[in-house]
Motif scaffolding. Structure first.
Motif, mmCIF file in Angstrom:
data_model
loop_
_atom_site.group_PDB
_atom_site.id
_atom_site.type_symbol
_atom_site.label_atom_id
_atom_site.label_comp_id
_atom_site.label_asym_id
_atom_site.label_seq_id
_atom_site.Cartn_x
_atom_site.Cartn_y
_atom_site.Cartn_z
ATOM 1 N N MET A 1 -9.239 17.387 2.272
ATOM 2 C CA MET A 1 -9.567 16.290 1.367
ATOM 3 C C MET A 1 -10.937 15.740 1.767
ATOM 4 O O MET A 1 -11.171 15.398 2.915
ATOM 5 C CB MET A 1 -8.494 15.196 1.476
ATOM 6 N N ASN A 2 -11.824 15.642 0.795
ATOM 7 C CA ASN A 2 -13.139 15.077 1.096
ATOM 8 C C ASN A 2 -13.155 13.582 0.776
ATOM 9 O O ASN A 2 -12.211 13.044 0.203
ATOM 10 C CB ASN A 2 -14.250 15.834 0.351
ATOM 11 N N ASP A 3 -14.246 12.936 1.132
ATOM 12 C CA ASP A 3 -14.347 11.478 0.965
ATOM 13 C C ASP A 3 -14.230 11.032 -0.497
ATOM 14 O O ASP A 3 -13.682 9.976 -0.786
ATOM 15 C CB ASP A 3 -15.666 10.967 1.540
ATOM 16 N N GLU A 4 -14.735 11.823 -1.430
ATOM 17 C CA GLU A 4 -14.662 11.448 -2.839
ATOM 18 C C GLU A 4 -13.219 11.362 -3.324
ATOM 19 O O GLU A 4 -12.874 10.511 -4.141
ATOM 20 C CB GLU A 4 -15.438 12.442 -3.689
ATOM 21 N N ASP A 5 -12.348 12.226 -2.807
ATOM 22 C CA ASP A 5 -10.942 12.213 -3.195
ATOM 23 C C ASP A 5 -10.231 10.942 -2.732
ATOM 24 O O ASP A 5 -9.295 10.483 -3.368
ATOM 25 C CB ASP A 5 -10.209 13.437 -2.633
ATOM 26 N N LEU A 6 -10.688 10.394 -1.627
ATOM 27 C CA LEU A 6 -10.065 9.175 -1.097
ATOM 28 C C LEU A 6 -10.197 8.006 -2.064
ATOM 29 O O LEU A 6 -9.321 7.160 -2.152
ATOM 30 C CB LEU A 6 -10.693 8.780 0.244
ATOM 31 N N TYR A 7 -11.279 7.947 -2.771
ATOM 32 C CA TYR A 7 -11.571 6.789 -3.612
ATOM 33 C C TYR A 7 -11.335 7.033 -5.100
ATOM 34 O O TYR A 7 -11.470 6.131 -5.904
ATOM 35 C CB TYR A 7 -13.022 6.337 -3.389
ATOM 36 N N ARG A 8 -10.969 8.234 -5.465
ATOM 37 C CA ARG A 8 -10.827 8.583 -6.873
ATOM 38 C C ARG A 8 -9.779 7.734 -7.582
ATOM 39 O O ARG A 8 -10.005 7.209 -8.655
ATOM 40 C CB ARG A 8 -10.459 10.058 -7.002
ATOM 41 N N ASP A 9 -8.618 7.564 -7.008
ATOM 42 C CA ASP A 9 -7.534 6.825 -7.652
ATOM 43 C C ASP A 9 -7.373 5.417 -7.100
ATOM 44 O O ASP A 9 -6.339 4.792 -7.267
ATOM 45 C CB ASP A 9 -6.213 7.591 -7.503
ATOM 46 N N THR A 10 -8.395 4.935 -6.449
ATOM 47 C CA THR A 10 -8.347 3.602 -5.865
ATOM 48 C C THR A 10 -8.473 2.555 -6.967
ATOM 49 O O THR A 10 -9.285 2.667 -7.868
ATOM 50 C CB THR A 10 -9.483 3.404 -4.843
ATOM 51 N N GLU A 11 -7.656 1.541 -6.867
ATOM 52 C CA GLU A 11 -7.669 0.463 -7.850
ATOM 53 C C GLU A 11 -8.103 -0.818 -7.160
ATOM 54 O O GLU A 11 -7.600 -1.164 -6.100
ATOM 55 C CB GLU A 11 -6.259 0.287 -8.417
ATOM 56 N N ILE A 12 -9.020 -1.503 -7.767
ATOM 57 C CA ILE A 12 -9.476 -2.779 -7.229
ATOM 58 C C ILE A 12 -8.758 -3.881 -7.980
ATOM 59 O O ILE A 12 -8.784 -3.941 -9.210
ATOM 60 C CB ILE A 12 -10.995 -2.950 -7.374
ATOM 61 N N ILE A 13 -8.106 -4.743 -7.230
ATOM 62 C CA ILE A 13 -7.371 -5.854 -7.817
ATOM 63 C C ILE A 13 -8.073 -7.152 -7.428
ATOM 64 O O ILE A 13 -8.322 -7.401 -6.257
ATOM 65 C CB ILE A 13 -5.904 -5.874 -7.331
ATOM 66 N N VAL A 14 -8.385 -7.958 -8.420
ATOM 67 C CA VAL A 14 -9.032 -9.241 -8.180
ATOM 68 C C VAL A 14 -8.000 -10.332 -8.411
ATOM 69 O O VAL A 14 -7.391 -10.419 -9.477
ATOM 70 C CB VAL A 14 -10.234 -9.441 -9.126
ATOM 71 N N ILE A 15 -7.797 -11.127 -7.384
ATOM 72 C CA ILE A 15 -6.865 -12.249 -7.488
ATOM 73 C C ILE A 15 -7.692 -13.506 -7.729
ATOM 74 O O ILE A 15 -8.566 -13.843 -6.946
ATOM 75 C CB ILE A 15 -6.016 -12.386 -6.206
ATOM 76 N N LYS A 16 -7.413 -14.182 -8.831
ATOM 77 C CA LYS A 16 -8.155 -15.390 -9.184
ATOM 78 C C LYS A 16 -7.300 -16.619 -8.940
ATOM 79 O O LYS A 16 -6.129 -16.649 -9.292
ATOM 80 C CB LYS A 16 -8.582 -15.344 -10.650
ATOM 81 N N THR A 17 -7.918 -17.615 -8.359
ATOM 82 C CA THR A 17 -7.229 -18.885 -8.141
ATOM 83 C C THR A 17 -7.251 -19.694 -9.433
ATOM 84 O O THR A 17 -8.057 -19.421 -10.323
ATOM 85 C CB THR A 17 -7.936 -19.693 -7.031
ATOM 86 N N PRO A 18 -6.384 -20.693 -9.536
ATOM 87 C CA PRO A 18 -6.421 -21.569 -10.717
ATOM 88 C C PRO A 18 -7.791 -22.223 -10.914
ATOM 89 O O PRO A 18 -8.211 -22.456 -12.043
ATOM 90 C CB PRO A 18 -5.355 -22.617 -10.426
ATOM 91 N N TYR A 19 -8.487 -22.475 -9.813
ATOM 92 C CA TYR A 19 -9.804 -23.106 -9.906
ATOM 93 C C TYR A 19 -10.785 -22.196 -10.650
ATOM 94 O O TYR A 19 -11.532 -22.638 -11.513
ATOM 95 C CB TYR A 19 -10.334 -23.438 -8.508
ATOM 96 N N THR A 20 -10.749 -20.913 -10.326
ATOM 97 C CA THR A 20 -11.612 -19.937 -10.998
ATOM 98 C C THR A 20 -11.203 -19.787 -12.461
ATOM 99 O O THR A 20 -12.056 -19.754 -13.360
ATOM 100 C CB THR A 20 -11.527 -18.569 -10.299
ATOM 101 N N LYS A 21 -9.916 -19.713 -12.711
ATOM 102 C CA LYS A 21 -9.429 -19.542 -14.080
ATOM 103 C C LYS A 21 -9.834 -20.718 -14.962
ATOM 104 O O LYS A 21 -10.224 -20.532 -16.122
ATOM 105 C CB LYS A 21 -7.910 -19.376 -14.095
#
Length: 103
Positions: free
Chosen positions: A1-21
């Motif tokens: 497995m190369n480095d590109e495969d490690l990040y291919r299915d990676t999902e970034i989740i952003v958690i927003k506080t009520p203040y930001t919302k």
């Protein structure tokens, strides 16, 4: 497995506080909201991400500027103020204050 495969299915989740919302609901950038709140945009960003405790005076202004009618203050009181507890001191102080003001 190369480095590109490690990040291919990676999902970034952003958690927003009520203040930001609340700010985003107004359609405001950090800079615009910070101007209304009379604080720096970097400081507001730290408050929104909960990296720094939000002072009561700023919470009161946020509540007013965002049109929350006391609900933001109540949220801050019940959740964030307790999370600032260091060795339980804040929680104890909060209970003393509640008893003093009959809340």
């Amino acid at each position: 497995m190369n480095d590109e495969d490690l990040y291919r299915d990676t999902e970034i989740i952003v958690i927003k506080t009520p203040y930001t919302k609340l700010r985003e609901r107004k359609g405001w950038t950090l800079e615009i909201a910070a101007d209304f709140l009379q604080i720096g945009s970097t400081t507001l960003g730290r408050y929104e991400s909960k990296r720094v405790p939000i002072p009561k005076s700023v919470i009161k202004r946020m509540d007013e500027v965002y049109g929350c009618n006391g609900k933001l203050i109540e949220y801050w009181w019940n959740s964030d103020l307790c999370s600032l507890s260091e060795n339980g001191y804040t929680a104890r102080i909060k209970n003393v204050i509640k008893n003093l003001i009959g809340r």
